[in-house]
Motif scaffolding. Structure first.
Motif, PDB file in Angstrom:
ATOM      1  N   ALA A 130      -8.224  -5.555  -5.733  1.00 17.44           N
ATOM      2  CA  ALA A 130      -9.172  -5.138  -4.585  1.00 17.44           C
ATOM      3  C   ALA A 130     -10.651  -4.655  -5.083  1.00 17.44           C
ATOM      4  N   ARG A 131     -10.527  -4.075  -6.201  1.00 19.89           N
ATOM      5  CA  ARG A 131     -11.304  -3.547  -6.438  1.00 19.89           C
ATOM      6  C   ARG A 131     -12.638  -5.308  -6.723  1.00 19.89           C
ATOM      7  N   ARG A 132     -12.212  -6.128  -8.119  1.00 20.51           N
ATOM      8  CA  ARG A 132     -12.814  -6.986  -7.818  1.00 20.51           C
ATOM      9  C   ARG A 132     -13.900  -8.147  -6.897  1.00 20.51           C
ATOM     10  N   LEU A 133     -12.334  -8.034  -5.573  1.00 24.66           N
ATOM     11  CA  LEU A 133     -12.888  -8.105  -4.887  1.00 24.66           C
ATOM     12  C   LEU A 133     -14.019  -7.807  -4.084  1.00 24.66           C
ATOM     13  N   VAL A 134     -14.111  -6.411  -3.912  1.00 22.58           N
ATOM     14  CA  VAL A 134     -15.667  -5.963  -3.508  1.00 22.58           C
ATOM     15  C   VAL A 134     -16.412  -6.317  -3.808  1.00 22.58           C
ATOM     16  N   SER A 135     -16.727  -6.600  -4.815  1.00 24.30           N
ATOM     17  CA  SER A 135     -17.888  -6.239  -6.038  1.00 24.30           C
ATOM     18  C   SER A 135     -17.923  -8.708  -5.915  1.00 24.30           C
ATOM     19  N   ARG A 136     -17.005  -9.154  -5.298  1.00 27.44           N
ATOM     20  CA  ARG A 136     -17.047 -10.619  -5.589  1.00 27.44           C
ATOM     21  C   ARG A 136     -18.058 -10.455  -4.100  1.00 27.44           C
ATOM     22  N   PHE A 137     -17.549 -10.106  -3.356  1.00 30.49           N
ATOM     23  CA  PHE A 137     -18.277 -10.134  -1.779  1.00 30.49           C
ATOM     24  C   PHE A 137     -19.242  -8.994  -1.614  1.00 30.49           C
ATOM     25  N   PRO A 138     -19.968  -9.095  -1.967  1.00 30.71           N
ATOM     26  CA  PRO A 138     -21.039  -7.263  -1.159  1.00 30.71           C
ATOM     27  C   PRO A 138     -21.239  -7.056  -0.176  1.00 30.71           C
ATOM     28  N   GLY A 139     -21.253  -6.018   0.226  1.00 33.62           N
ATOM     29  CA  GLY A 139     -21.330  -5.828   1.781  1.00 33.62           C
ATOM     30  C   GLY A 139     -20.417  -6.936   2.847  1.00 33.62           C
ATOM     31  N   ALA A 140     -18.952  -7.392   2.162  1.00 44.79           N
ATOM     32  CA  ALA A 140     -17.846  -7.920   2.758  1.00 44.79           C
ATOM     33  C   ALA A 140     -16.848  -6.809   2.692  1.00 44.79           C
ATOM     34  N   GLY A 141     -16.484  -6.149   1.821  1.00 40.09           N
ATOM     35  CA  GLY A 141     -15.035  -5.408   1.852  1.00 40.09           C
ATOM     36  C   GLY A 141     -15.359  -4.231   1.171  1.00 40.09           C
ATOM     37  N   ARG A 142     -14.946  -2.734   1.600  1.00 41.19           N
ATOM     38  CA  ARG A 142     -14.807  -1.252   1.276  1.00 41.19           C
ATOM     39  C   ARG A 142     -13.419  -0.814   0.650  1.00 41.19           C
ATOM     40  N   LEU A 143     -13.665  -0.730  -0.264  1.00 46.82           N
ATOM     41  CA  LEU A 143     -12.290   0.035  -1.155  1.00 46.82           C
ATOM     42  C   LEU A 143     -12.875   1.705  -1.366  1.00 46.82           C
ATOM     43  N   ARG A 144     -11.812   2.704  -0.081  1.00 43.03           N
ATOM     44  CA  ARG A 144     -11.281   3.932   0.156  1.00 43.03           C
ATOM     45  C   ARG A 144     -10.068   4.755  -0.089  1.00 43.03           C
ATOM     46  N   ARG A 145     -10.616   6.213  -0.903  1.00 43.76           N
ATOM     47  CA  ARG A 145      -9.160   6.698  -0.773  1.00 43.76           C
ATOM     48  C   ARG A 145      -9.029   7.623   0.472  1.00 43.76           C
ATOM     49  N   ILE A 146      -7.574   7.071   0.999  1.00 46.76           N
ATOM     50  CA  ILE A 146      -6.664   8.047   2.673  1.00 46.76           C
ATOM     51  C   ILE A 146      -5.890   8.830   2.229  1.00 46.76           C
ATOM     52  N   GLY A 147      -6.173   9.367   0.895  1.00 52.99           N
ATOM     53  CA  GLY A 147      -4.385  10.294   0.901  1.00 52.99           C
ATOM     54  C   GLY A 147      -4.663  10.661  -0.151  1.00 52.99           C
ATOM     55  N   THR A 148      -3.809  11.178  -0.224  1.00 57.46           N
ATOM     56  CA  THR A 148      -2.901  11.647  -1.754  1.00 57.46           C
ATOM     57  C   THR A 148      -1.311  11.289  -1.581  1.00 57.46           C
ATOM     58  N   SER A 149      -0.717  11.510  -2.363  1.00 56.36           N
ATOM     59  CA  SER A 149       0.491  11.521  -2.479  1.00 56.36           C
ATOM     60  C   SER A 149       1.092  12.454  -3.213  1.00 56.36           C
ATOM     61  N   ARG A 150       2.263  12.970  -3.252  1.00 54.79           N
ATOM     62  CA  ARG A 150       2.919  13.938  -2.998  1.00 54.79           C
ATOM     63  C   ARG A 150       3.327  14.603  -5.285  1.00 54.79           C
ATOM     64  N   ALA A 151       2.275  13.056  -5.308  1.00 49.46           N
ATOM     65  CA  ALA A 151       2.715  13.856  -6.898  1.00 49.46           C
ATOM     66  C   ALA A 151       1.121  13.543  -7.600  1.00 49.46           C
ATOM     67  N   GLY A 152       0.325  13.166  -7.010  1.00 51.52           N
ATOM     68  CA  GLY A 152      -0.754  13.589  -6.960  1.00 51.52           C
ATOM     69  C   GLY A 152      -1.993  11.889  -7.070  1.00 51.52           C
ATOM     70  N   ARG A 153      -1.265  10.767  -6.510  1.00 51.12           N
ATOM     71  CA  ARG A 153      -1.507   9.484  -6.397  1.00 51.12           C
ATOM     72  C   ARG A 153      -2.831   9.179  -5.518  1.00 51.12           C
ATOM     73  N   PRO A 154      -3.790   8.465  -5.951  1.00 57.63           N
ATOM     74  CA  PRO A 154      -4.493   7.878  -4.862  1.00 57.63           C
ATOM     75  C   PRO A 154      -3.193   7.059  -4.149  1.00 57.63           C
ATOM     76  N   ILE A 155      -3.769   6.762  -2.498  1.00 56.87           N
ATOM     77  CA  ILE A 155      -3.600   5.742  -1.344  1.00 56.87           C
ATOM     78  C   ILE A 155      -4.604   5.183  -0.583  1.00 56.87           C
ATOM     79  N   LEU A 156      -4.594   3.793  -1.629  1.00 57.27           N
ATOM     80  CA  LEU A 156      -6.551   3.160  -1.569  1.00 57.27           C
ATOM     81  C   LEU A 156      -6.065   2.449   0.024  1.00 57.27           C
ATOM     82  N   MET A 157      -6.914   2.265   0.238  1.00 59.43           N
ATOM     83  CA  MET A 157      -7.181   0.867   1.620  1.00 59.43           C
ATOM     84  C   MET A 157      -8.003   0.536   1.309  1.00 59.43           C
TER      85      MET A 157
END
Length: 434
Positions: A14-41
């Motif tokens: 997903a990170r590479r896709l955002v870099s390959r298509f500038p302006g087309a995609g955005r990756l952000r954190r929408i929450g955090t799991s019970r154990a502190g892991r990121p929930i990414l969208m």
């Protein structure tokens, strides 16, 4: 594509896709799991209407990450073959993994199911599925709000999607779709895609046993006042994340594709003796559960306490009443079959419907046995050796019986992803026309 990508690989892609298509995609954190892991969208496109895709809601169902990437790639590249994937018309918001904590406990499932050497035994030894109260989509139904559930509810409220697609695998069977409300026009492209790719459409399914069934493999949630909701899972299903888009006129599609197909998943012929078959399946799930629970009881003294062990909580939950709950849920069908032998057209009483229930009857003890074997492997107690040997023999026999009885055939990962991708796009096309 010979295997599913891991959560880390999906995130990096997903990170590479955002870099390959500038302006087309955005990756952000929408929450955090019970154990502190990121929930990414990952959001792709800039259209005013939103389609929300949820990958890995169940950690033992790994196809969603690969499908999420396939969908994102298609939209980011500006694919306009479908109005649904036109980035100027629709924004696709893709939750890369809803349950990262559960996925961490299923670490190794991607390798276990890779390539032509994948077996049921390897799958069930690696798979982890949490108790209902720890499943983000389902927990609100039983009165628990997890941070993962909160993150998804908040996202739905912010985006007001016309469609939410929840990406699922079934371990064995055929493909099907569950809908929170009707999507006229979906059945035909879904059936055509399945036929083109050689994946059977599941006629009848335990997951939607009493839901409305307007077309083969398509199931629609009954109205709120219908007693069928209880039989389908819970009278409180309206609290689930599935139903949240309805507040804004949206619909949810739960898209299931099989890791292994069964030989009779799409056989609509009436079963020759469904009452007898159902009684045998009820006995099968109870007896399998009894055997696993007996080993579990002997091992309790040296296993981690359930409060400290998610697999232990699953085993406690299953030993408590889950096997009986599954078997008891089929009793109305037994009475139905006995009262009108050979005359009832219920999908659950067809050859395909009975085979779908056989998958459930064989699956439940195997899920428990696989988890318990992992726990026994991890303990250093001398008593675990004999218990592990006892359980491993049962486990191996059950896997062989499963594969033989239902004539299992592995479905290539690429095929699963393609069918799920086509179905999601078709669902989006239908939702945009509502």
């Amino acid at each position: 594509m010979h295997r599913y990508p891991t959560v880390a690989e999906v995130t990096e892609s997903a990170r590479r896709l955002v870099s390959r298509f500038p302006g087309a995609g955005r990756l952000r954190r929408i929450g955090t799991s019970r154990a502190g892991r990121p929930i990414l969208m990952l959001s792709v496109g800039h259209g005013p209407r939103h389609v929300l895709v949820v990958a890995r809601p169940h950690p033992d169902e790994p196809v969603g990450g690969a499908t999420a990437l396939a969908l994102a790639e298609r939209v980011a590249a500006g694919d306009r073959r479908s109005p649904a994937t036109d980035p100027e018309t629709v924004t696709w918001d893709i939750v890369l993994c809803l349950d990262p904590d559960g996925a961490a406990l299923s670490e190794g499932i991607e390798a276990a199911t890779a390539g032509p050497g994948a077996t049921l035994a390897r799958y069930y030894r690696a798979a982890f599925r949490p108790v209902a109260a720890e499943q983000p989509e389902w927990a609100p139904i039983v009165g628990r709000r997890l941070p993962e559930s909160h993150a998804l509810f908040d996202t739905i409220d912010a985006l007001r999607p016309v469609l939410q697609c929840s990406l699922h695998n079934v371990d064995a069977g055929g493909a099907w779709v569950q809908l929170t409300s009707g999507l006229p026009g979906l059945a035909a492209p879904f059936a055509a895609s399945a036929a083109d790719l050689g994946v059977p459409v599941q006629h009848g399914t335990y997951d939607a046993l009493y839901w409305e069934n307007p077309a083969p493999g398509v199931h629609v949630l009954p109205p709120p006042d219908s007693t069928a909701r209880l039989a389908a899972g819970s009278e409180n299903i309206g609290r689930s994340t599935w139903c949240a888009p309805q507040r804004y006129g949206g619909v949810t599609a739960i898209v299931e594709v099989p890791l292994w197909s069964t030989g009779t998943a799409d056989d609509p012929a009436p079963h020759p003796d469904p009452a007898r078959a159902l009684r045998e399946l009820s006995h099968l799930v109870r007896e399998g559960g009894r055997h696993v629970t007996a080993v579990f009881d002997k091992a309790r003294g040296f296993l981690p306490p359930a409060a400290e062990s998610p697999p232990g909580r699953v085993l406690e939950w299953m030993a408590d009443d889950l096997y009986d709950l599954v078997a008891d849920s089929w009793q109305p069908l037994v009475r139905q079959a006995e009262s009108a032998p050979r005359a009832d057209s219920s999908p659950a009483l067809t050859t395909a419907g009975i085979s779908a229930l056989e998958v459930v009857a064989r699956r439940q003890p195997l899920r428990a046995a696989g988890l318990l074997l992992r726990l026994l492997d991890a303990t250093g107690d001398p008593a675990s050796v004999a218990l592990r040997h006892e359980l491993d023999g049962l486990f191996t026999t059950w896997c062989t019986d499963f594969e033989t009885s239902l004539r299992l055939r592995p479905v290539p990962v690429r095929t699963q992803v393609e069918l799920q991708t086509r179905t999601v796009v078709a669902a989006a096309e239908c939702a945009l026309m509502r």
